[in-house]
Design an enzyme around this catalytic site. Structure first.
Site, PDB file in Angstrom:
ATOM      1  N   GLY A  64      -4.553  -4.370  -3.673  1.00  0.00           N
ATOM      2  CA  GLY A  64      -5.557  -3.337  -3.932  1.00  0.00           C
ATOM      3  C   GLY A  64      -4.790  -2.104  -4.347  1.00  0.00           C
ATOM      4  N   HIS A  65      -4.800  -1.790  -5.625  1.00  0.00           N
ATOM      5  CA  HIS A  65      -4.029  -0.661  -6.143  1.00  0.00           C
ATOM      6  C   HIS A  65      -4.995   0.432  -6.586  1.00  0.00           C
ATOM      7  CE1 HIS A  65      -0.450  -3.516  -7.198  1.00  0.00           C
ATOM      8  NE2 HIS A  65      -0.787  -3.534  -5.921  1.00  0.00           N
ATOM      9  N   GLN A 100       1.841  -6.205  -3.147  1.00  0.00           N
ATOM     10  CA  GLN A 100       2.355  -6.274  -1.770  1.00  0.00           C
ATOM     11  C   GLN A 100       3.672  -5.470  -1.635  1.00  0.00           C
ATOM     12  OE1 GLN A 100       1.371  -9.539  -3.345  1.00  0.00           O
ATOM     13  NE2 GLN A 100      -0.577  -8.682  -2.783  1.00  0.00           N
ATOM     14  N   ASP A 126       0.811  -1.226   0.000  1.00  0.00           N
ATOM     15  CA  ASP A 126       0.000   0.000   0.000  1.00  0.00           C
ATOM     16  C   ASP A 126       0.841   1.271   0.000  1.00  0.00           C
ATOM     17  OD1 ASP A 126      -2.248  -1.642   0.127  1.00  0.00           O
ATOM     18  OD2 ASP A 126      -2.154  -1.710   2.311  1.00  0.00           O
ATOM     19  N   LYS A 143       1.802   1.948  -5.188  1.00  0.00           N
ATOM     20  CA  LYS A 143       2.324   1.339  -6.418  1.00  0.00           C
ATOM     21  C   LYS A 143       1.408   1.596  -7.596  1.00  0.00           C
ATOM     22  CE  LYS A 143       2.299  -2.623  -4.280  1.00  0.00           C
ATOM     23  NZ  LYS A 143       2.054  -2.200  -2.897  1.00  0.00           N
TER      24      LYS A 143
HETATM   25  P1  GDP Z   1      -0.765   0.254  -3.567  1.00  0.00           P
HETATM   26  O1  GDP Z   1      -1.408  -0.983  -3.060  1.00  0.00           O
HETATM   27  O2  GDP Z   1       0.702   0.291  -3.322  1.00  0.00           O
HETATM   28  O3  GDP Z   1      -1.103   0.553  -5.000  1.00  0.00           O
HETATM   29  O4  GDP Z   1      -1.368   1.449  -2.681  1.00  0.00           O
HETATM   30  P2  GDP Z   1      -2.931   1.653  -2.302  1.00  0.00           P
HETATM   31  O5  GDP Z   1      -3.640   2.113  -3.507  1.00  0.00           O
HETATM   32  O6  GDP Z   1      -3.443   0.475  -1.591  1.00  0.00           O
HETATM   33  O7  GDP Z   1      -2.802   2.805  -1.218  1.00  0.00           O
HETATM   34  C1  GDP Z   1      -2.219   4.035  -1.513  1.00  0.00           C
HETATM   35  C2  GDP Z   1      -3.261   5.138  -1.327  1.00  0.00           C
HETATM   36  O8  GDP Z   1      -2.618   6.398  -1.304  1.00  0.00           O
HETATM   37  C3  GDP Z   1      -4.288   5.234  -2.449  1.00  0.00           C
HETATM   38  O9  GDP Z   1      -5.501   5.667  -1.914  1.00  0.00           O
HETATM   39  C4  GDP Z   1      -3.713   6.300  -3.378  1.00  0.00           C
HETATM   40  O10 GDP Z   1      -4.695   6.985  -4.128  1.00  0.00           O
HETATM   41  C5  GDP Z   1      -3.076   7.224  -2.375  1.00  0.00           C
HETATM   42  N1  GDP Z   1      -1.863   7.937  -2.839  1.00  0.00           N
HETATM   43  C6  GDP Z   1      -0.861   7.488  -3.642  1.00  0.00           C
HETATM   44  N2  GDP Z   1       0.111   8.406  -3.717  1.00  0.00           N
HETATM   45  C7  GDP Z   1      -0.270   9.450  -2.947  1.00  0.00           C
HETATM   46  C8  GDP Z   1       0.336  10.701  -2.577  1.00  0.00           C
HETATM   47  O11 GDP Z   1       1.447  11.038  -2.976  1.00  0.00           O
HETATM   48  N3  GDP Z   1      -0.382  11.507  -1.716  1.00  0.00           N
HETATM   49  C9  GDP Z   1      -1.608  11.153  -1.234  1.00  0.00           C
HETATM   50  N4  GDP Z   1      -2.218  11.997  -0.400  1.00  0.00           N
HETATM   51  N5  GDP Z   1      -2.193   9.987  -1.554  1.00  0.00           N
HETATM   52  C10 GDP Z   1      -1.526   9.147  -2.384  1.00  0.00           C
HETATM   53  P1  IMO Z   2      -0.986  -4.220  -2.143  1.00  0.00           P
HETATM   54  O1  IMO Z   2      -0.535  -4.781  -3.478  1.00  0.00           O
HETATM   55  C1  IMO Z   2      -1.016  -4.702   2.188  1.00  0.00           C
HETATM   56  C2  IMO Z   2      -1.106  -8.818   3.719  1.00  0.00           C
HETATM   57  C3  IMO Z   2      -2.360  -9.290   4.425  1.00  0.00           C
HETATM   58  C4  IMO Z   2      -1.765 -10.280   5.406  1.00  0.00           C
HETATM   59  C5  IMO Z   2      -0.632 -10.919   4.606  1.00  0.00           C
HETATM   60  C6  IMO Z   2      -0.995 -12.257   3.987  1.00  0.00           C
HETATM   61  O2  IMO Z   2      -2.255  -3.472  -2.197  1.00  0.00           O
HETATM   62  O3  IMO Z   2       0.140  -3.482  -1.502  1.00  0.00           O
HETATM   63  P2  IMO Z   2      -2.510 -12.936   1.911  1.00  0.00           P
HETATM   64  O4  IMO Z   2      -3.976 -12.753   1.664  1.00  0.00           O
HETATM   65  O5  IMO Z   2      -1.626 -12.310   0.883  1.00  0.00           O
HETATM   66  O6  IMO Z   2      -2.132 -14.373   2.181  1.00  0.00           O
HETATM   67  O7  IMO Z   2      -2.243 -12.168   3.316  1.00  0.00           O
HETATM   68  O8  IMO Z   2      -0.302  -9.980   3.595  1.00  0.00           O
HETATM   69  N1  IMO Z   2      -1.337  -8.278   2.357  1.00  0.00           N
HETATM   70  C7  IMO Z   2      -1.255  -6.977   2.048  1.00  0.00           C
HETATM   71  N2  IMO Z   2      -1.059  -5.894   2.824  1.00  0.00           N
HETATM   72  N3  IMO Z   2      -1.150  -4.557   0.862  1.00  0.00           N
HETATM   73  C8  IMO Z   2      -1.327  -5.637   0.057  1.00  0.00           C
HETATM   74  O9  IMO Z   2      -1.326  -5.545  -1.290  1.00  0.00           O
HETATM   75  C9  IMO Z   2      -1.425  -6.906   0.648  1.00  0.00           C
HETATM   76  N4  IMO Z   2      -1.625  -8.165   0.170  1.00  0.00           N
HETATM   77  C10 IMO Z   2      -1.552  -8.982   1.222  1.00  0.00           C
HETATM   78  O10 IMO Z   2      -3.002  -8.215   5.072  1.00  0.00           O
HETATM   79  O11 IMO Z   2      -1.181  -9.591   6.494  1.00  0.00           O
HETATM   80 MG    MG Z   3      -2.905  -1.598  -1.776  1.00  0.00          MG
END
Ligand code: GDP
Ligand code: IMO
Ligand code: MG
Length: 422
Positions: free
Chosen positions: A35-36, A218, A8, A11
């Site tokens: 979850g991206h 991840q 998170d 990415k």
């Molecule tokens: P990922 O799993 O690595 O793709 O990250 P997630 O999407 O799960 O979580 C990142 C969150 O931060 C999302 O809601 C993005 O829209 C938000 N985000 C990404 N870059 C930035 C940033 O530079 N500033 C802010 N405020 N939000 C960001």
């Molecule tokens: P993105 O790509 C954050 C965590 C789960 C749990 C562990 C194992 O959005 O960064 P799993 O279902 O993969 O066997 O769970 O890994 N986990 C993540 N945490 N971001 C993710 O993906 C994750 N995918 C799995 O919360 O602790």
């Molecule tokens: Mg994510």
């Protein structure tokens, strides 16, 4: 491009930003546990299985052999995007990718329940059991959907032991082979237009000097080999995973970009030295919108940990960092940054290999001066307040690779580009 912390990091946003200038975006591991989030103008997309390049019209999205695919999730993600006018016809899926079957999801859920207090806190999407089947050589691959007899034999082999376990150990009903086979065959025609020899396609593209971007799911500390085992996911998000999960040799990879949040978050169980349990943690969660895209769980929040960033630089051979969410830190008078750990009274500069030591690690903080100016409109490094510049420079120095871009908001254009990635 990969996560440098516990996932998170942003990415999805970073990949989408580059999607317009690359030819292919490839997911190489994980599945719909990811979850991206991608924000384009006033539109917000939550992608789980599809590479974030799917939102860039010129880019071919690829699901590599190292990914685990839940066909029903994939098809609903595709139709969701189609309804919003996104063309998904270029998608390619490796015939060697493994399929998350309904029994893998069941096993994930029952085994977590059985672990009780010791549970991992998985996303419950069947990720671990599907990779376990792959390694145990009883997995079902995408290509198996096109040979009913082989598919039936493989499902039989997979359910043989599982049904014993489900009925005798977990007290659940047995799963019928025919039912699983019928469900899986129902996906075959719908997926057929996308299935391809993605290893050949990607290597031919590289021979023609096309630009290929690998998008990790991840993060480094969730890696099955290099993460905080057993509180990890069941695949290799680290850089080496891109080679095995896409079938591309390491000599073909020129840049390795770590996505690094300006503070730290984690979802699920496991050690997290800089975790906050006070109002600062609450504030990071609220301002940063730190709630899981996949499970809706609140993310655990803490200060930036430079020990982890250095570790990510090392195990991935990072050439660059993309620092995200710097804007979230606006308003703190002072910002603590963890520069080392104290373990049993001793100062430790590098991530300890021993799990028991890491569980004991207490963060050693250095205080950096904060800033109060809104930075979300900053377009260049010099637009940032002096203290924000100093924060970035300090992180860069501690983390061991140049920070080549900075996120100051969720949108594509809310990014300061320092060095070009291409
Ligand atoms: P990922 O799993 O690595 O793709 O990250 P997630 O999407 O799960 O979580 C990142 C969150 O931060 C999302 O809601 C993005 O829209 C938000 N985000 C990404 N870059 C930035 C940033 O530079 N500033 C802010 N405020 N939000 C960001
Ligand atoms: P993105 O790509 C954050 C965590 C789960 C749990 C562990 C194992 O959005 O960064 P799993 O279902 O993969 O066997 O769970 O890994 N986990 C993540 N945490 N971001 C993710 O993906 C994750 N995918 C799995 O919360 O602790
Ligand atoms: Mg994510």
């Amino acid at each position: 491009m990969l996560g440098a912390q516990w996932g998170d990091e942003g990415k999805g946003k970073a990949t989408d930003l580059l999607g317009g200038s690359v030819d292919y975006v490839v997911r190489y591991q994980g599945g719909n546990n990811a979850g991206h989030t991608v924000v384009v103008g006033d539109q917000k997309y939550a992608l789980h299985l599809l590479p974030s390049g799917i939102l860039s019209p010129g880019c071919t999205p690829v699901i590599g052999n190292g990914v685990v695919v839940d066909p029903s999730v994939l098809l609903s993600e595709l139709s969701g995007l189609n309804e919003r006018g996104v063309d998904t016809s270029k998608l390619l899926i490796s015939g060697n990718a493994h399929i998350i079957t309904s029994y893998n999801v069941t096993v994930d859920k029952v085994s977590e329940r059985f672990l009780g207090k010791r549970k991992i806190g998985t996303t419950g999407r069947g990720i671990g059991p599907t990779y376990a089947d792959k390694i145990n050589r009883v997995g079902i691959r995408v290509q198996d959907l096109y040979d009913e007899s082989i598919l039936t034999q493989k499902v039989e082999a997979a359910l043989d032991v599982k049904n014993q376990m489900l009925t005798k150990f977990y007290n659940r009903r047995a799963i019928a082979v025919e039912q699983v086979v019928e469900e899986l065959l129902g996906y075959a025609d719908k997926l057929a237009p996308y299935v391809a020899d993605t290893v050949l396609v990607l290597n031919q593209a590289l021979e023609q000097d096309k630009v290929v971007l690998f998008e990790g799911g991840q993060g480094t500390l969730l890696d099955i080999d290099h993460g905080t085992y057993p509180f990890v996911t069941s695949s290799n998000p680290t850089a080496g995973g891109a080679c095995t999960g896409a079938g591309v040799g390491p000599t073909k990879i020129s840049r390795v970009i770590g996505i690094l949040k300006a503070y730290t978050t984690r979802v699920g169980a496991g050690p997290f030295p800089t975790e906050l349990f006070d109002e600062d943690g609450e504030a990071l969660r609220r301002i940063g919108g730190e709630r899981g895209v996949t499970t809706g769980r609140d993310r655990r929040c803490g200060w930036f940990d430079a020990v982890i960033a250095r570790y990510a630089t090392r195990v991935n051979g990072l050439t660059d960092f993309f620092l995200t969410k710097l804007d979230v830190l606006t308003g703190w008078e002072q910002i603590p940054v963890c520069v080392a750990y104290e373990i049993d009274g001793k100062r430790v500069e590098e991530l300890p290999y021993s799990q028991s030591d890491f569980h004991h690690a207490k963060p050693v903080y250095e205080m950096l001066p904060g800033w109060s100016e809104d930075i979300s409109k900053a377009k260049s490094f010099s637009d940032l307040p002096k203290n924000a510049q100093a924060y970035v420079k300090a992180l860069e120095e501690m983390s061991g690779a140049p920070i080549s871009a900075i996120g100051v908001g969720p949108g594509r254009d809310e990014t300061i580009e320092i060095n070009s990635f291409l």
